[in-house]
Design an enzyme around this catalytic site. Structure first.
Site, PDB file in Angstrom:
ATOM      1  N   TYR A  30       0.829  -1.201   0.000  1.00 43.79           N
ATOM      2  CA  TYR A  30       0.000   0.000   0.000  1.00 43.79           C
ATOM      3  C   TYR A  30       0.865   1.254   0.000  1.00 43.79           C
ATOM      4  CZ  TYR A  30       0.770   0.959   5.028  1.00 43.79           C
ATOM      5  OH  TYR A  30       1.325   1.274   6.244  1.00 43.79           O
ATOM      6  N   ARG A  97      -7.562 -20.696  -1.752  1.00 40.01           N
ATOM      7  CA  ARG A  97      -6.516 -20.476  -0.751  1.00 40.01           C
ATOM      8  C   ARG A  97      -5.356 -21.452  -0.915  1.00 40.01           C
ATOM      9  NH1 ARG A  97      -4.480 -22.114   4.009  1.00 40.01           N
ATOM     10  NH2 ARG A  97      -3.585 -20.476   5.327  1.00 40.01           N
ATOM     11  N   LYS A 144       6.392  -1.646   1.936  1.00 45.76           N
ATOM     12  CA  LYS A 144       5.178  -1.111   2.583  1.00 45.76           C
ATOM     13  C   LYS A 144       4.054  -2.131   2.410  1.00 45.76           C
ATOM     14  CE  LYS A 144       3.058   3.446   3.351  1.00 45.76           C
ATOM     15  NZ  LYS A 144       3.215   3.488   4.785  1.00 45.76           N
ATOM     16  N   GLU A 176      12.673   2.819  13.799  1.00 44.39           N
ATOM     17  CA  GLU A 176      11.679   3.831  13.419  1.00 44.39           C
ATOM     18  C   GLU A 176      10.553   3.780  14.428  1.00 44.39           C
ATOM     19  OE1 GLU A 176       9.756   2.950   9.640  1.00 44.39           O
ATOM     20  OE2 GLU A 176       9.849   0.803  10.015  1.00 44.39           O
ATOM     21  N   LEU A 200      10.993   1.604   7.022  1.00 42.99           N
ATOM     22  CA  LEU A 200      10.353   2.076   5.799  1.00 42.99           C
ATOM     23  C   LEU A 200      11.078   3.337   5.326  1.00 42.99           C
ATOM     24  CD1 LEU A 200       7.766   1.485   4.030  1.00 42.99           C
ATOM     25  CD2 LEU A 200       6.900   3.572   5.076  1.00 42.99           C
TER      26      LEU A 200
HETATM   27  N1  PDD Z   1       2.744   5.212   7.677  1.00 43.41           N
HETATM   28  N2  PDD Z   1       7.476   3.967   8.990  1.00 43.41           N
HETATM   29  C1  PDD Z   1       6.324   3.280   9.077  1.00 43.41           C
HETATM   30  C2  PDD Z   1       6.326   1.930   9.701  1.00 43.41           C
HETATM   31  C3  PDD Z   1       5.124   3.855   8.576  1.00 43.41           C
HETATM   32  O1  PDD Z   1       3.983   3.163   8.640  1.00 43.41           O
HETATM   33  C4  PDD Z   1       5.166   5.159   8.010  1.00 43.41           C
HETATM   34  C5  PDD Z   1       3.956   5.831   7.451  1.00 43.41           C
HETATM   35  C6  PDD Z   1       6.395   5.836   7.960  1.00 43.41           C
HETATM   36  C7  PDD Z   1       6.533   7.200   7.353  1.00 43.41           C
HETATM   37  O2  PDD Z   1       6.547   7.159   5.939  1.00 43.41           O
HETATM   38  P1  PDD Z   1       5.996   8.376   5.057  1.00 43.41           P
HETATM   39  O3  PDD Z   1       6.727   9.591   5.492  1.00 43.41           O
HETATM   40  O4  PDD Z   1       6.276   7.984   3.688  1.00 43.41           O
HETATM   41  O5  PDD Z   1       4.509   8.492   5.375  1.00 43.41           O
HETATM   42  C8  PDD Z   1       7.533   5.195   8.436  1.00 43.41           C
HETATM   43  C9  PDD Z   1       1.556   5.658   6.987  1.00 43.41           C
HETATM   44  C10 PDD Z   1       1.271   7.115   7.096  1.00 43.41           C
HETATM   45  C11 PDD Z   1       0.398   4.768   7.382  1.00 43.41           C
HETATM   46  O6  PDD Z   1       0.612   3.557   7.416  1.00 43.41           O
HETATM   47  O7  PDD Z   1      -0.720   5.266   7.603  1.00 43.41           O
END
Ligand code: PDD
Length: 286
Positions: A30, A97, A144, A176, A200
């Protein structure tokens, strides 16, 4: 209004089969893309990361960048609000499945857009409360992926403690947040962990480093030890929906002086003016 497999529908009308591999296996990826004044922010970077995630799970991209751009433009126009955030989700489709990849199955493509609610001024003024936890996720946190169970459990730990985010440590180093990237300030230097398979590669993370570079804020990308986080002058959290926020308490201890710091204030201002610039059609930071 949402987009699902070729149609724009009201969300109440949208249906997916129970055998969708997203539902059965969490087999998909996503993106979350902020939209300011109806313009997707850093779209080409988000689409590049989407391609990277798709490559990471060996799923063919169902659309070209120009097709994605057109779909997103249409969806943003169909939804209310100048500032929105797009959630874009692709799964390996619907099949009997079986863990192995199915053959000849079309991916499921789902996109929705909701109003973007950035952190309120009060929260930016006090700063956020965070807790910490051991990073127990898989070793491909650079993808992601929609399978977010560890992130869900780690973030809920924060909510249960009336905190906003969980800062993660693996083998003595900071990776993170459960749903954000984390920056550390020590001796007036902005520190960022290096991008690798353990975090990420945040789009906001890149913007913050570019803004630091362009505005002469001393910064360094290097591995950050747990004790350096616990004795930091400032901690910052970044994400597409939270933009850039100060963390002023970690595990019930004040961070630095316990209030938002100088580097946060600078970067927040730079970020807001950069947003304004992108709305006028210029996306370069110089
Ligand atoms: N999440 N690390 C993780 C685990 C994240 O889920 C996100 C963002 C980030 C920041 O990435 P970016 O700056 O590209 O949004 C880092 C999104 C916002 C979410 O899952 O809703």
């Amino acid at each position: 209004m949402i987009y699902l497999n070729g149609d724009f529908l009201r969300i109440e009308e949208a249906r997916i089969p129970v055998l969708d591999r997203g539902f059965i296996f969490g087999d998909g990826v996503y993106e979350v893309i902020p939209v300011y004044s109806r313009k997707p922010f850093r779209l080409s970077e988000h689409l590049r990361r989407l391609q990277y995630s798709l490559d990471g799970i060996r799923l063919q991209n169902p659309h070209s960048d120009s097709e994605w751009t057109h779909l997103l433009e249409q969806l943003v126009a169909l939804n209310e609000g100048e500032d929105q955030y797009i959630y874009l989700h692709i799964t390996r489709g619907v099949a009997r499945r079986d863990h192995a990849f199915p053959h000849g199955v079309a991916p499921t493509v789902f996109i929705m857009s909701n109003p973007l609610l950035t952190p309120p001024p009060g929260l930016l003024h006090t700063g956020a409360v965070a807790i910490s936890a051991n990073d127990n996720r898989w070793l491909r946190c650079d993808i992601k992926a929609i399978s977010l169970l560890p992130n869900v459990l780690l973030r809920q730990m924060a909510i249960d403690e009336d905190a906003l985010e969980t800062v993660l440590f693996r083998d003595g180093f900071m990776t993170e947040g459960a749903a954000s990237n984390i920056f550390v300030v020590r001796n007036g230097i902005l520190l960022a962990p290096p991008k690798n398979h353990l975090m990420l590669p945040g789009i906001t993370y890149d913007v913050v480093l570019e803004l630091a570079q362009a505005n002469g804020i001393p910064h360094e990308v290097r591995a950050i030890k747990e004790h350096e986080v616990r004795t930091a002058e400032e901690l910052l959290l970044t994400s597409s929906t939270k933009e850039i926020m100060p963390i002023t308490r970690l595990d019930n201890q004040p961070v630095g002086e316990g209030k938002p710091g100088r580097i946060f204030a600078l970067l927040y201002q730079f970020y807001q003016s950069y947003k304004q610039t992108t709305m006028r059609g210029n996306s370069s930071i110089s």
